[in-house]
Design a protein around this motif. Sequence first.
Motif, PDB file in Angstrom:
ATOM      1  N   GLU A  12       0.745  -1.147  -0.050  1.00 14.66           N
ATOM      2  CA  GLU A  12       0.027  -0.033   0.082  1.00 14.66           C
ATOM      3  C   GLU A  12       0.909   1.321  -0.015  1.00 14.66           C
ATOM      4  O   GLU A  12       2.075   1.167   0.418  1.00 14.66           O
ATOM      5  N   TYR A  14       1.579   4.866   1.237  1.00 13.90           N
ATOM      6  CA  TYR A  14       1.537   5.905   2.442  1.00 13.90           C
ATOM      7  C   TYR A  14       1.097   7.153   2.124  1.00 13.90           C
ATOM      8  O   TYR A  14       2.178   7.817   1.380  1.00 13.90           O
ATOM      9  N   THR A  27       2.691  -6.805   4.011  1.00 14.53           N
ATOM     10  CA  THR A  27       1.533  -6.488   3.942  1.00 14.53           C
ATOM     11  C   THR A  27       1.239  -6.625   5.606  1.00 14.53           C
ATOM     12  O   THR A  27       0.460  -5.460   5.921  1.00 14.53           O
ATOM     13  N   GLN A  30       2.405  -3.305   7.023  1.00 21.42           N
ATOM     14  CA  GLN A  30       1.710  -2.288   6.683  1.00 21.42           C
ATOM     15  C   GLN A  30       0.597  -2.069   7.417  1.00 21.42           C
ATOM     16  O   GLN A  30      -0.239  -1.219   7.830  1.00 21.42           O
ATOM     17  N   GLN A  31      -0.185  -3.143   7.573  1.00 25.95           N
ATOM     18  CA  GLN A  31      -1.223  -3.215   8.427  1.00 25.95           C
ATOM     19  C   GLN A  31      -1.019  -2.963   9.829  1.00 25.95           C
ATOM     20  O   GLN A  31      -1.862  -2.237  10.736  1.00 25.95           O
ATOM     21  N   LYS A  34      -0.426   0.836  10.004  1.00 26.61           N
ATOM     22  CA  LYS A  34      -1.525   1.851   9.429  1.00 26.61           C
ATOM     23  C   LYS A  34      -2.233   2.745  10.429  1.00 26.61           C
ATOM     24  O   LYS A  34      -2.658   2.238  11.478  1.00 26.61           O
TER      25      LYS A  34
END
Length: 363
Positions: A12, A14, A27, A30-31, A34
């Motif tokens: 993803e 930012y 992932t 990033q989760q 977040k």
Amino acid sequence: MLLSKEAARKPEHYGGKVTVSDEKFTTTYQQEVKGARKDKVFTVIVRTKHEPLGEQDAKLAVDILKGEQMATRRTQLLTRVHERYGKGAQFCKNYQDSRLKAQANVVREAPKATNLWLADAVAISGTRSEIEELAKHEDIESVDINPTFRIPEILRTPLEDTPEVIDGSTWGVTKIQAPEVWGGFGRGEGILVGHLDTGVDDTHPALAGKVAAFEEFDNLGNPVGSATHDSDDHGTHTAGTICGRNFRGINIGVAPEAQLASALVLPGGNGSFAQIVAGMQWAIEENVQVINMSLGGQGYTSLWNLPVLNATLSGVLVVASIGNSGHGTSGGPGNDFFALGVGATHHEDAAAGFSSGQTLVGV
């Protein structure tokens, strides 16, 4: 592929901005971050681009295991690795030196770092901003979270009519015929077992004088230097099963003359990947012959491939729980290809209702 990194994950972006290092974040990382502030501190597992073992070596290992040829074609698995790093203690030293050298630049620039050479990784602690800046380093391949593992929880099942004591030994000791083995092969004299757990109460009468070495590790994998203790009852229980002496007239330990190198890696019952791998490294350096880990997580992950394989190549057998979550389930590191995974049976020699057990397909 046994030693491949986790499957590629599409990142993803930012705030809609793409940086040179975005593709390096998994992932799961990033989760985790977040919505987090840039000054929030995280502990992550960083992989470098330097491969310790080639893909052909890894594929060969998997092919041999899938073909059930470990007993007859073991040399096929080990020859290439031995040519490069040697065997046993020699492998351990040479491999460790090669990983420390390969990771040196990243460690030097990290805010806080611990070498996890057994896993070909570095545990790094820093703010989100510091970690994402470090990820731009050309030697870094991926940045992931530092996952947590725990002592196996017990699935509640109907009570099974299993006796507690038989012929002066606990039911389990009798069931595996340990007393019969003691007569021909000894009671564990001269064996040092790496015990990775919640710690151990070395004042318990069944364990007095059994703990030859003790160390506690923090979330980043650094030694704490605490006195021998158990942060939960679990570690003392497993220690007693491994090498507890006769207590109140009952044999409770499988190898009552063995000793422990106990690493507290699960404070209160939970510990990070970095803590556990650091404990494995310490145990290997203490010259253990076996590492016992009554811990894990749900499902299969390739995260354990390198630590377990490299411990094996260092001459140390890794024994680990597969879990207590019932049939059709399993957890790592017990379900890793190179670990000796342990479940539970009941008095009728069938898998206990709470015991994990699973056929892994396509891993």
